[in-house]
Design an enzyme around this catalytic site. Structure first.
Site, PDB file in Angstrom:
ATOM      1  N   HIS A 191       0.869  -1.201   0.000  1.00 22.93           N
ATOM      2  CA  HIS A 191       0.000   0.000   0.000  1.00 22.93           C
ATOM      3  C   HIS A 191       0.893   1.235   0.000  1.00 22.93           C
ATOM      4  O   HIS A 191       1.486   1.586   1.012  1.00 22.93           O
ATOM      5  CB  HIS A 191      -0.907   0.019   1.242  1.00 22.93           C
ATOM      6  CG  HIS A 191      -1.845   1.188   1.280  1.00 22.93           C
ATOM      7  ND1 HIS A 191      -3.183   1.055   1.545  1.00 22.93           N
ATOM      8  CD2 HIS A 191      -1.648   2.507   1.090  1.00 22.93           C
ATOM      9  CE1 HIS A 191      -3.761   2.239   1.515  1.00 22.93           C
ATOM     10  NE2 HIS A 191      -2.841   3.152   1.248  1.00 22.93           N
TER      11      HIS A 191
ATOM     12  N   HIS B 275       1.603   5.370  -1.745  1.00 21.80           N
ATOM     13  CA  HIS B 275       1.238   6.544  -2.545  1.00 21.80           C
ATOM     14  C   HIS B 275       2.504   7.136  -3.143  1.00 21.80           C
ATOM     15  O   HIS B 275       3.416   7.526  -2.407  1.00 21.80           O
ATOM     16  CB  HIS B 275       0.536   7.593  -1.683  1.00 21.80           C
ATOM     17  CG  HIS B 275      -0.735   7.096  -1.077  1.00 21.80           C
ATOM     18  ND1 HIS B 275      -1.954   7.199  -1.710  1.00 21.80           N
ATOM     19  CD2 HIS B 275      -0.971   6.452   0.089  1.00 21.80           C
ATOM     20  CE1 HIS B 275      -2.888   6.656  -0.945  1.00 21.80           C
ATOM     21  NE2 HIS B 275      -2.321   6.182   0.152  1.00 21.80           N
TER      22      HIS B 275
ATOM     23  N   LYS C 227      -9.362  -0.058  -5.814  1.00 23.28           N
ATOM     24  CA  LYS C 227      -9.421   0.605  -4.512  1.00 23.28           C
ATOM     25  C   LYS C 227     -10.773   1.261  -4.251  1.00 23.28           C
ATOM     26  O   LYS C 227     -11.279   2.023  -5.069  1.00 23.28           O
ATOM     27  CB  LYS C 227      -8.316   1.673  -4.437  1.00 23.28           C
ATOM     28  CG  LYS C 227      -8.193   2.385  -3.115  1.00 23.28           C
ATOM     29  CD  LYS C 227      -7.716   1.470  -2.002  1.00 23.28           C
ATOM     30  CE  LYS C 227      -7.824   2.141  -0.637  1.00 23.28           C
ATOM     31  NZ  LYS C 227      -6.616   2.834  -0.250  1.00 23.28           N
TER      32      LYS C 227
ATOM     33  N   HIS D 202     -10.391   1.270   1.814  1.00 27.93           N
ATOM     34  CA  HIS D 202     -10.163   2.287   2.853  1.00 27.93           C
ATOM     35  C   HIS D 202     -11.343   2.153   3.816  1.00 27.93           C
ATOM     36  O   HIS D 202     -12.446   2.598   3.515  1.00 27.93           O
ATOM     37  CB  HIS D 202     -10.096   3.686   2.246  1.00 27.93           C
ATOM     38  CG  HIS D 202      -9.772   4.728   3.268  1.00 27.93           C
ATOM     39  ND1 HIS D 202      -8.548   5.332   3.376  1.00 27.93           N
ATOM     40  CD2 HIS D 202     -10.513   5.237   4.282  1.00 27.93           C
ATOM     41  CE1 HIS D 202      -8.542   6.170   4.388  1.00 27.93           C
ATOM     42  NE2 HIS D 202      -9.736   6.139   4.962  1.00 27.93           N
TER      43      HIS D 202
ATOM     44  N   HIS E 257      -4.479  -0.379   5.953  1.00 28.10           N
ATOM     45  CA  HIS E 257      -4.021   0.382   7.125  1.00 28.10           C
ATOM     46  C   HIS E 257      -4.896   0.163   8.361  1.00 28.10           C
ATOM     47  O   HIS E 257      -5.533   1.085   8.862  1.00 28.10           O
ATOM     48  CB  HIS E 257      -3.859   1.868   6.811  1.00 28.10           C
ATOM     49  CG  HIS E 257      -4.917   2.480   5.907  1.00 28.10           C
ATOM     50  ND1 HIS E 257      -6.255   2.419   6.178  1.00 28.10           N
ATOM     51  CD2 HIS E 257      -4.793   3.167   4.754  1.00 28.10           C
ATOM     52  CE1 HIS E 257      -6.910   3.040   5.218  1.00 28.10           C
ATOM     53  NE2 HIS E 257      -6.057   3.499   4.343  1.00 28.10           N
TER      54      HIS E 257
ATOM     55  N   ASP F 229       1.426   2.698   3.527  1.00 24.43           N
ATOM     56  CA  ASP F 229       0.570   3.874   3.350  1.00 24.43           C
ATOM     57  C   ASP F 229       1.405   5.151   3.417  1.00 24.43           C
ATOM     58  O   ASP F 229       0.917   6.192   3.875  1.00 24.43           O
ATOM     59  CB  ASP F 229      -0.570   3.900   4.379  1.00 24.43           C
ATOM     60  CG  ASP F 229      -1.639   4.930   4.024  1.00 24.43           C
ATOM     61  OD1 ASP F 229      -1.692   5.355   2.853  1.00 24.43           O
ATOM     62  OD2 ASP F 229      -2.404   5.319   4.924  1.00 24.43           O
TER      63      ASP F 229
HETATM   64  C1  NCD Z   1      -3.491   9.084   1.951  1.00 27.33           C
HETATM   65  C2  NCD Z   1      -3.072  10.113   0.920  1.00 27.33           C
HETATM   66  O1  NCD Z   1      -2.668  11.221   1.306  1.00 27.33           O
HETATM   67  O2  NCD Z   1      -3.149   9.820  -0.273  1.00 27.33           O
HETATM   68  N1  NCD Z   1      -3.556   9.719   3.242  1.00 27.33           N
HETATM   69  C3  NCD Z   1      -3.491   9.106   4.457  1.00 27.33           C
HETATM   70  O3  NCD Z   1      -3.640   9.800   5.463  1.00 27.33           O
HETATM   71  N2  NCD Z   1      -3.279   7.823   4.564  1.00 27.33           N
HETATM   72  C4  NCD Z   1      -4.772   8.449   1.534  1.00 27.33           C
HETATM   73  C5  NCD Z   1      -5.181   7.273   2.374  1.00 27.33           C
HETATM   74  O4  NCD Z   1      -4.644   6.183   2.230  1.00 27.33           O
HETATM   75  O5  NCD Z   1      -6.064   7.454   3.215  1.00 27.33           O
HETATM   76 ZN    ZN Z   2      -3.249   5.124   1.570  1.00 25.28          ZN
END
Ligand code: NCD
Ligand code: ZN
Length: 368
Positions: free
Chosen positions: A29, A31, A115, A152, A190, A263
């Site tokens: 996971h 970003h 997702k 999520h 998460h 995450d």
């Molecule tokens: C994530 C993001 O900023 O893309 N933020 C977070 O607080 N985890 C999105 C997510 O996974 O909720």
């Molecule tokens: Zn995330």
């Protein structure tokens, strides 16, 4: 005594080994954002992980296989050694996602999950799902072709207490969904509460959960330690110490349903230190080292490889990586900021230290 408690009760190892050799881990996971940030972000993950499930919450979101392929190409173009890190792409589920799009995604061999963002719960979730009924034909297609749903798990209901959103989502939405689509592979992302740990543990084998390093290392008091700490604000928000301990018990307990997902979610410093501040903690710069800290503190370093390198791959039907990664038990300093496109970001532990390091850094230091 529960399994979690037993894992926690294992005495910390008297002398943790100075080095730890692992099958190269994967991040299930992650970003990575997009240009102009990609190169600054992806290099940290590529140094540590063999593969990563790349989240689709760009703006506009990655809703089609064509967009996922183009995004993958932009990521790969930033990699110094493209053969050493494989981005596993995902689609962003919306009310418009058709069964045909799901089948095309599966056939591409490039898309590994879809997702589900409840509308309004996190960064760029406004294109997401407001009622699971909107996506029922897409979910049926995913169940049929064997494409995992990545969730999520927070209730978007503004009337629900911010700390109860995960439990309420599980009860109202996830539990019924898993019963209705009884063969759909589902990852609850998460995990942040003991409730989520118990739910995943009790669910059928095709339901798993990812756990971040920050939810393992901190509880919600850290957000208010000496003043408001915007860089520790994330979705789902950190929870109680009892929840953190349940998460540690889950990841060190050897259950294959739990696997690593950082995450890691970078935002510009200005977007975090503002009102309202954006949700997301950046851990990619020391991700596996932070997990090693947690496992060492629990006396369970021998369980890190399964959690970080084996369970997730098995869940996604992929072989483990062939390469290895060596960690050394030696602290390293974390800078106050890291470059982030035309700005900067504040990494987890900024200005502090992490107790484990990549061996590569050790040999570079030796060569200086
Ligand atoms: C994530 C993001 O900023 O893309 N933020 C977070 O607080 N985890 C999105 C997510 O996974 O909720
Ligand atoms: Zn995330």
């Amino acid at each position: 005594m529960t399994g979690h408690d037993r894992a926690l009760a294992r005495a910390p190892q008297v002398a943790a080994p100075a080095t730890l050799v692992l099958t190269r881990p994967d991040d299930w996971h992650l970003h990575l954002r997009d240009e102009p940030y990609l190169a600054d972000v992806v290099r940290h993950s590529a140094e540590r992980f063999g593969r990563a499930i790349v989240m689709p919450n760009l703006d506009p979101p990655v809703t089609t296989t064509a967009r996922a392929l183009a995004y993958r190409d932009r990521i790969v173009a930033c990699l110094p050694r493209p053969e050493a890190f494989r981005p596993l792409m995902t689609l962003y589920l919306t009310a418009e996602t058709s069964p045909a799009e799901i089948r095309a995604a599966k056939q591409s061999g490039v898309v590994h999950g879809v997702k589900y963002y409840p509308v309004g719960t996190t960064t760029h979730s406004h294109h997401g799902v407001s009622d699971p009924e909107q996506v029922s034909t897409a979910l049926a297609a995913m169940e049929e072709v064997g494409l995992p749903l990545l969730v999520h798990g927070e209730s978007p209901d503004a009337g629900v207490d911010a700390f109860d959103r995960e439990a309420v989502f599980i009860d109202r939405t996830l539990d019924p969904l898993i019963r209705r689509f009884s063969h759909l592979r589902v990852v609850l992302e998460h995990l942040s509460t003991a409730r989520a740990v118990d739910f995943v543990a009790a669910a059928p084998p095709h339901v798993g959960g990812t756990v971040t390093a920050h939810h393992l290392l901190l509880n919600r008091s850290a957000i208010f330690d000496g003043g408001l700490r915007p860089h520790l604000y994330c979705a789902p928000v950190l929870k109680r110490e009892s929840d953190r301990r349940a998460l540690v018990g889950a990841v060190t307990g050897g259950n294959p349903k739990f696997f690593l997902g950082t995450d890691s979610a970078p935002h510009a410093r200005t977007a975090k230190e503002s009102s309202p501040g954006r949700a997301g903690v950046f851990t990619a710069h020391a991700a596996i080292e932070l997990y090693a800290e947690c496992f060492a503190a629990a006396g369970a370093l021998d369980r890190l490889e399964a959690f970080a390198s084996l369970h997730g791959a098995a869940f996604y039907g992929l072989p483990p990586n062939r390469e290895r990664l060596t960690l050394v038990r030696r602290s390293h300093s974390i800078p106050e900021t890291l470059p982030f496109g035309d700005g900067e970001l504040v990494p987890f532990r900024a200005g502090g230290t992490v107790e484990w390091s990549l061996a590569r850094a050790a040999s570079q230091e030796g060569a200086r």
